[in-house]
Design a protein around this motif. Sequence first.
Motif, mmCIF file in Angstrom:
data_model
loop_
_atom_site.group_PDB
_atom_site.id
_atom_site.type_symbol
_atom_site.label_atom_id
_atom_site.label_comp_id
_atom_site.label_asym_id
_atom_site.label_seq_id
_atom_site.Cartn_x
_atom_site.Cartn_y
_atom_site.Cartn_z
ATOM 1 N N VAL A 16 0.840 -1.210 0.000
ATOM 2 C CA VAL A 16 0.000 0.000 0.000
ATOM 3 C C VAL A 16 0.867 1.250 0.000
ATOM 4 N N MET A 17 1.921 1.227 0.801
ATOM 5 C CA MET A 17 2.827 2.369 0.850
ATOM 6 C C MET A 17 3.460 2.613 -0.521
ATOM 7 N N THR A 18 3.927 1.554 -1.167
ATOM 8 C CA THR A 18 4.541 1.679 -2.484
ATOM 9 C C THR A 18 3.525 2.171 -3.508
ATOM 10 N N PHE A 19 2.315 1.636 -3.454
ATOM 11 C CA PHE A 19 1.247 2.026 -4.381
ATOM 12 C C PHE A 19 0.966 3.522 -4.281
ATOM 13 N N LEU A 20 0.846 4.024 -3.050
ATOM 14 C CA LEU A 20 0.518 5.439 -2.861
ATOM 15 C C LEU A 20 1.674 6.353 -3.243
ATOM 16 N N ILE A 21 2.890 5.950 -2.894
ATOM 17 C CA ILE A 21 4.042 6.787 -3.246
ATOM 18 C C ILE A 21 4.245 6.816 -4.751
#
Length: 465
Positions: free
Chosen positions: A131-136
């Motif tokens: 999720v963190m990678t997706f948002l960044i």
Amino acid sequence: MALVIVSILLIGYVLIATGYVTNVNRAAIAMFVGTAGWVLYICYGTDFVMSQHPEAYADFLAGAAPSSVNVKQYIAQDIFIKYVGKGAEIVLFLLATMTIVEILHNNECFDFLQELLKTRNSKKLLWIMSVMTFLISANLDNLTTTTMMLVIMHKLLPNRRQRIIYGCAIVLAANCGGALTVIGDPNGLVLWSTGAVTATDFSTTLALPCIIACGLPTYWLGRSLPEHIDLQCTTMPYRGDDTNLNKWQRVVMLILGIGGLWFIPTFHNITKLSPFLGALCVLSFLWIVNEIFNHKLMNVDQMIQRAIPRVLQYGIIQLMLFVMGIMLAMGAVRETGMISHFTSFCDTNIHNVWIMGILTGCVSFVLDSFATCMSFLSVYPLIDIEHITQLADNAYLSSFVQNGIYWKIIAYCSAMGGNVLLIGSISGLALMKMERIHVGWYFKNVGFVALIGWLLGLAVMWMFN
């Protein structure tokens, strides 16, 4: 000569697709194809110009006698510079966002991400990281995001097999997140800068398909993980004397940097200027704030240059050159008139934008997603909706107006096709080099699920269209 130029492009595509075997740099290939195409084009410039731009060339001559010098000047001033400008817009945008990332990195603004990953639950860690990678990635380019998250992941996980699983999840999330917005991937950026899509409509249409394409393989990867994993205890990296910002100052800079990127679509809508100018505006403002916050270090000459990781810096430079080379190459092919023949072939024999999307995804299995996307986007021109009458009877033509479904299908399929085999995306290649993953292993364990996720997302797009 038109066939020769097209042949050079196709040979270049083959070399790009097999670059992981031949170890020939794809940026070098793209630049050579782009420059060679225009050199050959201008050698036969009179024939091409008279077949493609007879009226514009006559206006350029203004009664003067045609000559080889005049036709070269016309090509350089009225044809070639147009494609240079389009490529430069994308390159300058990448340069601006890359510098924004460097400023934030130098001031420890991303270091807190590592603190959010302190959990021994393997599936929880996988989803947090994804999720963190997706948002960044939706805000930064996917190569930057992938490299940054892989470096963090590599520090946390001592077990190589677990690093491979988490690394695959990072690449999937980065590619899917980058495809979600017009600033997260060069493909969307090209569509946005040319007026083919608007930022809000693009993200709204691709939101659910991108989430499906990311969520399904991430869930599948989680099934192969143990219940708990061992993490290496790492401390926050020592920064030396290059920054003395406290926590709230780093938060302010992070908000300015990421929030500024979110503001770029609004800047473009208000001013109608190229998106790269908005990115440069954000960069200049963040740069000023950086110097104000670090003025004590600068005044005593303690501000040492701390570059971002070399692999990221080198990768971004290659990406910029690759983007410019591909756009120049496609411009040369378009000016020969060969693309119009291919367009007629597709209209006669395919005449279906969804089939074109599936073909795009299949090609991007092995060919870089940006090169694939630019090739299929060049097949059809952007149509002014005012020139289409009785849209109810012209559903096919309406796919090529602004915010038409064709542009979003191609952007989505080219990005998701790169998830099926790691060699189809620059993020996947970065993971292959870092963890020495074989293409066959990836497809057997991850790629086929990514393929299912891509097709399910495409089906959702078809249902809601």
